[in-house]
Write a protein that holds these residues in place. Sequence first.
Motif, PDB file in Angstrom:
ATOM      1  N   ASN A   5      52.794   2.308  61.852  1.00  0.00           N
ATOM      2  CA  ASN A   5      52.515   3.728  61.665  1.00  0.00           C
ATOM      3  C   ASN A   5      52.134   4.364  63.004  1.00  0.00           C
ATOM      4  O   ASN A   5      50.955   4.415  63.357  1.00  0.00           O
ATOM      5  CB  ASN A   5      51.383   3.894  60.644  1.00  0.00           C
ATOM      6  CG  ASN A   5      51.136   5.328  60.277  1.00  0.00           C
ATOM      7  OD1 ASN A   5      51.525   6.256  60.988  1.00  0.00           O
ATOM      8  ND2 ASN A   5      50.472   5.541  59.160  1.00  0.00           N
ATOM      9  N   PRO A   6      53.143   4.865  63.755  1.00  0.00           N
ATOM     10  CA  PRO A   6      52.844   5.469  65.061  1.00  0.00           C
ATOM     11  C   PRO A   6      51.895   6.664  64.983  1.00  0.00           C
ATOM     12  O   PRO A   6      51.157   6.923  65.921  1.00  0.00           O
ATOM     13  CB  PRO A   6      54.215   5.897  65.585  1.00  0.00           C
ATOM     14  CG  PRO A   6      55.199   5.118  64.797  1.00  0.00           C
ATOM     15  CD  PRO A   6      54.557   4.832  63.476  1.00  0.00           C
ATOM     16  N   TRP A   7      51.898   7.394  63.884  1.00  0.00           N
ATOM     17  CA  TRP A   7      51.007   8.546  63.745  1.00  0.00           C
ATOM     18  C   TRP A   7      49.563   8.079  63.691  1.00  0.00           C
ATOM     19  O   TRP A   7      48.691   8.622  64.388  1.00  0.00           O
ATOM     20  CB  TRP A   7      51.355   9.361  62.496  1.00  0.00           C
ATOM     21  CG  TRP A   7      52.683  10.004  62.634  1.00  0.00           C
ATOM     22  CD1 TRP A   7      53.869   9.542  62.130  1.00  0.00           C
ATOM     23  CD2 TRP A   7      52.995  11.185  63.365  1.00  0.00           C
ATOM     24  NE1 TRP A   7      54.888  10.382  62.501  1.00  0.00           N
ATOM     25  CE2 TRP A   7      54.381  11.398  63.251  1.00  0.00           C
ATOM     26  CE3 TRP A   7      52.233  12.090  64.103  1.00  0.00           C
ATOM     27  CZ2 TRP A   7      55.017  12.478  63.859  1.00  0.00           C
ATOM     28  CZ3 TRP A   7      52.874  13.168  64.699  1.00  0.00           C
ATOM     29  CH2 TRP A   7      54.248  13.345  64.564  1.00  0.00           C
ATOM     30  N   ALA A  50      48.555   6.784  67.199  1.00  0.00           N
ATOM     31  CA  ALA A  50      48.315   7.870  68.152  1.00  0.00           C
ATOM     32  C   ALA A  50      46.965   8.531  67.893  1.00  0.00           C
ATOM     33  O   ALA A  50      46.258   8.909  68.837  1.00  0.00           O
ATOM     34  CB  ALA A  50      49.444   8.893  68.076  1.00  0.00           C
ATOM     35  N   GLU A  51      46.585   8.656  66.633  1.00  0.00           N
ATOM     36  CA  GLU A  51      45.281   9.229  66.308  1.00  0.00           C
ATOM     37  C   GLU A  51      44.148   8.340  66.819  1.00  0.00           C
ATOM     38  O   GLU A  51      43.122   8.836  67.290  1.00  0.00           O
ATOM     39  CB  GLU A  51      45.159   9.441  64.802  1.00  0.00           C
ATOM     40  CG  GLU A  51      46.066  10.542  64.286  1.00  0.00           C
ATOM     41  CD  GLU A  51      46.229  10.531  62.776  1.00  0.00           C
ATOM     42  OE1 GLU A  51      45.728   9.586  62.106  1.00  0.00           O
ATOM     43  OE2 GLU A  51      46.879  11.453  62.254  1.00  0.00           O
ATOM     44  N   GLU A 104      58.698   5.770  69.808  1.00  0.00           N
ATOM     45  CA  GLU A 104      58.104   6.382  68.609  1.00  0.00           C
ATOM     46  C   GLU A 104      56.660   6.784  68.876  1.00  0.00           C
ATOM     47  O   GLU A 104      56.232   7.877  68.502  1.00  0.00           O
ATOM     48  CB  GLU A 104      58.179   5.404  67.419  1.00  0.00           C
ATOM     49  CG  GLU A 104      59.592   5.036  67.016  1.00  0.00           C
ATOM     50  CD  GLU A 104      60.188   3.893  67.843  1.00  0.00           C
ATOM     51  OE1 GLU A 104      61.364   3.579  67.638  1.00  0.00           O
ATOM     52  OE2 GLU A 104      59.469   3.313  68.695  1.00  0.00           O
ATOM     53  N   LEU A 105      55.913   5.895  69.538  1.00  0.00           N
ATOM     54  CA  LEU A 105      54.534   6.228  69.867  1.00  0.00           C
ATOM     55  C   LEU A 105      54.477   7.362  70.877  1.00  0.00           C
ATOM     56  O   LEU A 105      53.658   8.271  70.754  1.00  0.00           O
ATOM     57  CB  LEU A 105      53.785   5.002  70.407  1.00  0.00           C
ATOM     58  CG  LEU A 105      52.322   5.264  70.755  1.00  0.00           C
ATOM     59  CD1 LEU A 105      51.522   5.665  69.520  1.00  0.00           C
ATOM     60  CD2 LEU A 105      51.706   4.048  71.420  1.00  0.00           C
ATOM     61  N   HIS A 123      56.506   9.814  71.207  1.00  0.00           N
ATOM     62  CA  HIS A 123      56.784  11.054  70.469  1.00  0.00           C
ATOM     63  C   HIS A 123      55.548  11.517  69.696  1.00  0.00           C
ATOM     64  O   HIS A 123      55.169  12.691  69.761  1.00  0.00           O
ATOM     65  CB  HIS A 123      57.966  10.853  69.514  1.00  0.00           C
ATOM     66  CG  HIS A 123      58.137  11.979  68.549  1.00  0.00           C
ATOM     67  ND1 HIS A 123      58.680  13.189  68.915  1.00  0.00           N
ATOM     68  CD2 HIS A 123      57.806  12.093  67.240  1.00  0.00           C
ATOM     69  CE1 HIS A 123      58.685  14.000  67.867  1.00  0.00           C
ATOM     70  NE2 HIS A 123      58.162  13.357  66.844  1.00  0.00           N
ATOM     71  N   THR A 124      54.922  10.608  68.969  1.00  0.00           N
ATOM     72  CA  THR A 124      53.779  11.015  68.152  1.00  0.00           C
ATOM     73  C   THR A 124      52.584  11.417  69.019  1.00  0.00           C
ATOM     74  O   THR A 124      51.874  12.367  68.679  1.00  0.00           O
ATOM     75  CB  THR A 124      53.371   9.915  67.147  1.00  0.00           C
ATOM     76  OG1 THR A 124      53.110   8.703  67.838  1.00  0.00           O
ATOM     77  CG2 THR A 124      54.466   9.680  66.126  1.00  0.00           C
ATOM     78  N   VAL A 144      53.316  14.992  70.117  1.00  0.00           N
ATOM     79  CA  VAL A 144      53.141  15.973  69.050  1.00  0.00           C
ATOM     80  C   VAL A 144      51.661  16.197  68.746  1.00  0.00           C
ATOM     81  O   VAL A 144      51.205  17.336  68.627  1.00  0.00           O
ATOM     82  CB  VAL A 144      53.910  15.541  67.772  1.00  0.00           C
ATOM     83  CG1 VAL A 144      53.558  16.424  66.582  1.00  0.00           C
ATOM     84  CG2 VAL A 144      55.416  15.568  68.028  1.00  0.00           C
ATOM     85  N   ILE A 145      50.900  15.120  68.648  1.00  0.00           N
ATOM     86  CA  ILE A 145      49.464  15.252  68.372  1.00  0.00           C
ATOM     87  C   ILE A 145      48.760  15.935  69.549  1.00  0.00           C
ATOM     88  O   ILE A 145      47.899  16.794  69.358  1.00  0.00           O
ATOM     89  CB  ILE A 145      48.837  13.884  68.041  1.00  0.00           C
ATOM     90  CG1 ILE A 145      49.335  13.436  66.663  1.00  0.00           C
ATOM     91  CG2 ILE A 145      47.309  13.940  68.078  1.00  0.00           C
ATOM     92  CD1 ILE A 145      48.958  12.028  66.280  1.00  0.00           C
TER      93      ILE A 145
END
Length: 140
Positions: free
Chosen positions: A76-78, A81-82, A98-99, A101-102, A105-106
């Motif tokens: 879960n890259p989202w 990233a959090e 993928e990481l 990108h997230t 965005v974050i």
Amino acid sequence: MDRVLRAEVLDAGFAAPALFDPVAVLEEHLAVGWEYAVDLVLDAPLEAVAVRVPPALGRLEALDGDRCRLVGSTGNPWWYAEQLAALPVPFRVIGGPELRHTVKVIGERLLAAAEDQESRSGGREAADSVDGNGTRTEQR
């Protein structure tokens, strides 16, 4: 363990290795084998980062006295990233599109939230400082 259909008790015994920490071994394994690779450079010494990065995020290794590397994987890259956004040190994603990108965005979402707050404050921007423990102090 959720796929064990049956267990059989054997006569043979088992002695755990000396200094065996089953929780640490489990946490190390939770950081690898997922579908999205993670490779970061953190701009802080390994000793400072190790207390803030749980083993489930990956393996930390020193690069030099001022930087370390975090290598692992995630499903879960989202979420990952959090977790990174909460770290009180600068970092760069050097592997894992993928990481990357997230994180972007974050980061953009956080910047937009800060800009929105600044415009509502009528130009009164707070000067923040962060102590050695990562605690933020707002000063006006």
